[in-house]
Structures are given as structure tokens and as C-alpha cells.
Design a protein around this motif. Structure first.
Motif, mmCIF file in Angstrom:
data_model
loop_
_atom_site.group_PDB
_atom_site.id
_atom_site.type_symbol
_atom_site.label_atom_id
_atom_site.label_comp_id
_atom_site.label_asym_id
_atom_site.label_seq_id
_atom_site.Cartn_x
_atom_site.Cartn_y
_atom_site.Cartn_z
ATOM 1 N N ARG A 277 -83.492 -23.293 -4.982
ATOM 2 C CA ARG A 277 -82.959 -23.092 -6.220
ATOM 3 C C ARG A 277 -83.153 -23.832 -7.170
ATOM 4 N NH1 ARG A 277 -78.320 -19.552 -4.947
ATOM 5 N NH2 ARG A 277 -77.212 -20.329 -6.808
ATOM 6 N N VAL B 272 -81.966 -12.340 -9.512
ATOM 7 C CA VAL B 272 -81.122 -13.437 -9.494
ATOM 8 C C VAL B 272 -79.446 -13.004 -9.102
ATOM 9 C CG1 VAL B 272 -79.943 -14.956 -11.252
ATOM 10 C CG2 VAL B 272 -82.222 -14.858 -11.139
ATOM 11 N N LEU C 95 -88.012 -17.274 -6.661
ATOM 12 C CA LEU C 95 -87.146 -16.380 -6.040
ATOM 13 C C LEU C 95 -87.316 -15.765 -4.461
ATOM 14 C CD1 LEU C 95 -86.117 -13.920 -9.031
ATOM 15 C CD2 LEU C 95 -84.840 -15.635 -8.036
ATOM 16 N N ASN D 253 -77.340 -14.464 -5.995
ATOM 17 C CA ASN D 253 -76.116 -15.096 -6.325
ATOM 18 C C ASN D 253 -75.092 -14.418 -5.304
ATOM 19 O OD1 ASN D 253 -76.756 -17.164 -8.096
ATOM 20 N ND2 ASN D 253 -76.494 -15.689 -9.790
ATOM 21 N N LEU E 36 -79.951 -19.294 -11.794
ATOM 22 C CA LEU E 36 -78.948 -19.260 -10.619
ATOM 23 C C LEU E 36 -78.004 -20.118 -10.749
ATOM 24 C CD1 LEU E 36 -81.829 -19.518 -7.673
ATOM 25 C CD2 LEU E 36 -80.418 -17.510 -8.534
ATOM 26 N N TYR F 297 -86.397 -22.977 -8.566
ATOM 27 C CA TYR F 297 -86.432 -21.907 -9.384
ATOM 28 C C TYR F 297 -85.882 -21.959 -10.798
ATOM 29 C CZ TYR F 297 -84.992 -17.583 -11.526
ATOM 30 O OH TYR F 297 -84.826 -16.520 -12.582
ATOM 31 N N ASN F 298 -84.858 -22.688 -10.779
ATOM 32 C CA ASN F 298 -84.111 -22.966 -12.286
ATOM 33 C C ASN F 298 -84.988 -23.700 -13.107
ATOM 34 O OD1 ASN F 298 -81.913 -21.601 -11.823
ATOM 35 N ND2 ASN F 298 -80.741 -23.292 -11.034
#
Length: 193
Positions: free
Chosen positions: A140, A89, A36, A93, A174, A143-144
Motif C-alpha cells: 500500500r 482503489v 494495485l 479499500n 489508498l 502504491y501511494n
């Protein structure tokens, strides 16, 4: 004596599992936080690229680009508007959505001034913005992926027992930028023809 020995071995095994699972959960949690943070760094760099584009546009459309620059500066140089270390998050976003809106407004300015699009400064700023956008996209994804690993540990048995005892929660994923979703072609319509 044998029963006592078996009990001791079982306690050591359970304790060993608990400690190793706790360490794995902490490691995954830290990896999520790091991912993040990396996204926030990339988004802040992307904001800088948007400011460069807005300053380039200022020569042609001063009022419109000034509005964008003031919006960015109102965030105090921190693209997310959050205090450092408080990234979550939802903030990321929201930040990505705001960036998409600003870029959309800048693109309208650039369409009105073709001579601006032809300038070398514009091309350099646009290229930098595209690079940061790609870096954000990759961050991203990392992170996911990390959140998926953490969520598996939190939900799968028996690690879920340790996770609930230590109050580890699932990580939020995300989402795709709303502006990017609009850009995707609707394949249903294409195949109906």
C-alpha cells in the motif's frame, strides 16, 4: 531562412517534450496499476491466511467459523470480488475493511477458546496472517508513493497540458483501514491527564 530554422527547432523541441512526457505518464500509470495488482495479490494471500485461521477455529466454534469461511468462498476465491485486471482503489479499500471485520470476528472466537490460542496450528496460521498483513502494508505504501509521482505529473505545468490532452487523471490514494484507525491511541486524551 533563419526564422524557418528556428521554427523547425522549436517544433522538434515541443514534439520531443510531448513524446517524452507521454512516455513518462504511461510509465507512471503502469507502475500504479502494477502496485494495485501487487496489493490484490497480497490481500488474496491474506484471505487464505484468514481461511486457515477460520478452519483452525472450526474445531472449537464450528458455526461461527463456518460463517466466515462461507463469506470468503462467496467471493469465489477472489478477495476483492472483482474480475481480474479490474482492481481499483475503492475495491481494495472495501476488501481491506472486510478482512478487518473477519479478523475481528475470529479474534472474538479465539478469546473464547484459550486452548485454541495455545495450539501450534493457530500460532502458525497467526504468524502467516501477520506476515501477509505486513506485505499488504508495504504494498500500500508503494502504491501511494507511485500515485503521488503520477499525480505530480498530472498536476504540474507543463506536463499537466500533455496529461490533460491524453486524458491522464490523478490517482486515488489508498486509505488506512477503519479497524486500524480505532486501534491507534488517542494522544489528545493521554495529554489531558
Amino acid at each position: 531562412m533563419l526564422v524557418f530554422g528556428i521554427i523547425i527547432v522549436l517544433v522538434v523541441l515541443v514534439l520531443g517534450y510531448f513524446v517524452s512526457t507521454q512516455r513518462a505518464l504511461v510509465s507512471q500509470d503502469e507502475m500504479c496499476r502494477n502496485a494495485l495488482s501487487q496489493i490484490e495479490v497480497q490481500l488474496n494471500s491474506r484471505f487464505d491466511a484468514v481461511v486457515a485461521l477460520a478452519k483452525t477455529a472450526a474445531k472449537y466454534a464450528e458455526h461461527e467459523s463456518e460463517t466466515i469461511i462461507k463469506t470468503i468462498q462467496a467471493r469465489g476465491g477472489n478477495a476483492s470480488g472483482a474480475q481480474p485486471g479490474t482492481t481499483d482503489v475503492a475495491a481494495l479499500n472495501g476488501q481491506a475493511d472486510l478482512l478487518g471485520q473477519m479478523l475481528g470476528r475470529l479474534n472474538v472466537i479465539f478469546e473464547r477458546y484459550p486452548e485454541l490460542k495455545a495450539s501450534e496450528l493457530y500460532r502458525e496460521a497467526q504468524q502467516g496472517q501477520k506476515e501477509y498483513e505486513e506485505n499488504v502494508r508495504l504494498s500500500r505504501m508503494v502504491y501511494n508513493d507511485t500515485a503521488t509521482k503520477m499525480n505530480r505529473m498530472v498536476r504540474q505545468w507543463p506536463s499537466s497540458i500533455v496529461a490533460s490532452m491524453l486524458r491522464f487523471d490523478q490517482k486515488e490514494y489508498l486509505k488506512v483501514d477503519d479497524e486500524k484507525k480505532k486501534a491507534y491511541p488517542n494522544l489528545d486524551d493521554a495529554f489531558k491527564k
